[in-house]
Motif scaffolding. Structure first.
Motif, short mmCIF file in Angstrom:
data_model
loop_
_atom_site.label_atom_id
_atom_site.label_comp_id
_atom_site.label_asym_id
_atom_site.label_seq_id
_atom_site.Cartn_x
_atom_site.Cartn_y
_atom_site.Cartn_z
N GLN A 94 31.43 -5.22 22.97
CA GLN A 94 32.65 -4.43 22.91
C GLN A 94 32.97 -3.95 24.32
OE1 GLN A 94 32.60 -0.31 21.52
NE2 GLN A 94 34.23 -0.87 20.09
N LEU A 95 34.22 -4.16 24.72
CA LEU A 95 34.71 -3.72 26.02
C LEU A 95 35.75 -2.62 25.79
CD1 LEU A 95 35.13 -4.04 29.12
CD2 LEU A 95 36.80 -5.83 28.58
N CYS A 96 35.52 -1.43 26.37
CA CYS A 96 36.48 -0.32 26.30
C CYS A 96 36.98 -0.09 27.72
CB CYS A 96 35.81 0.94 25.79
SG CYS A 96 35.11 0.79 24.16
N TYR A 97 38.27 -0.21 27.92
CA TYR A 97 38.85 -0.04 29.26
C TYR A 97 40.15 0.72 29.16
CZ TYR A 97 42.02 -3.84 27.99
OH TYR A 97 42.96 -4.61 27.37
N GLY A 98 40.59 1.22 30.30
CA GLY A 98 41.85 1.95 30.34
C GLY A 98 41.60 3.45 30.43
N ASP A 99 42.67 4.19 30.54
CA ASP A 99 42.64 5.64 30.71
C ASP A 99 42.39 6.30 29.35
OD1 ASP A 99 43.03 8.28 31.34
OD2 ASP A 99 44.97 7.98 32.30
N ASP A 100 41.32 7.09 29.25
CA ASP A 100 41.01 7.77 27.99
C ASP A 100 42.12 8.72 27.57
OD1 ASP A 100 38.59 6.53 27.43
OD2 ASP A 100 37.45 7.94 28.65
N ARG A 101 42.82 9.32 28.54
CA ARG A 101 43.90 10.26 28.19
C ARG A 101 45.06 9.54 27.52
NH1 ARG A 101 42.65 11.81 33.72
NH2 ARG A 101 44.21 10.26 34.16
N ALA A 102 45.34 8.33 27.95
CA ALA A 102 46.46 7.57 27.39
C ALA A 102 46.00 6.70 26.22
CB ALA A 102 47.09 6.68 28.46
N GLY A 103 44.72 6.70 25.94
CA GLY A 103 44.19 5.86 24.86
C GLY A 103 43.62 4.57 25.43
#
Length: 146
Positions: A94-103
């Motif tokens: 599983q890859l989680c990427y991006g800004d946590d604030r924007a989702g």
């Protein structure tokens, strides 16, 4: 070839979450993946055949030809990668990427073997740890802008 390009090879991927119809079932799409710095690029392309001139399946996949523009990309700085238990006999991460604030985006990636999955995890974690200073020579005397 691009400097710093790492050919990861073929995988099948699916975004986690619900689709437009409200279903949470994954929709798997095959692709060819490469790392370039701290970007993961996805191409919808086939692979070269080496004409039986040797080399493992892994070697042939990494030599795959990616043509045109990528169909997708992920900026990996600060991303999270983990082993994913998908199903019996399946090797996934599983890859989680991006800004946590924007989702952040979550993508499941299935591979053919545990060894290949482990190689991907190692490469993705290395790319996720790259910073601006690691990618560019920011302290060079001629690096001043303006």
């Amino acid at each position: 070839t691009w400097p710093g390009l790492v050919r990861l090879g073929r995988a099948t991927a699916s975004r986690e979450g619900t689709d437009r119809g409200g279903s949470s079932r994954p929709s798997w799409t095959p692709g060819t993946y490469v790392l370039w710095g701290n970007y993961l690029l996805e191409f919808p392309c086939g692979f070269d055949s080496d004409g039986g001139n040797g080399g493992s399946d892994d070697d042939r996949e990494r030599r795959g030809v990616c043509q045109g523009r990528p169909r997708g990309y992920a900026h990996l700085e600060g991303s999270r990668v983990r082993l994913h238990r998908h199903g019996q006999g399946e090797h996934a991460l599983q890859l989680c990427y991006g800004d946590d604030r924007a989702g952040s985006e979550k993508v499941l990636i299935r591979l053919r073997s545990a060894a290949r999955r482990d190689r991907w995890i190692k490469a993705l974690l290395a790319a996720a740890s790259l910073t601006l200073d690691g990618l560019y020579d920011c302290d060079h005397p001629r690096a001043d802008v303006g």
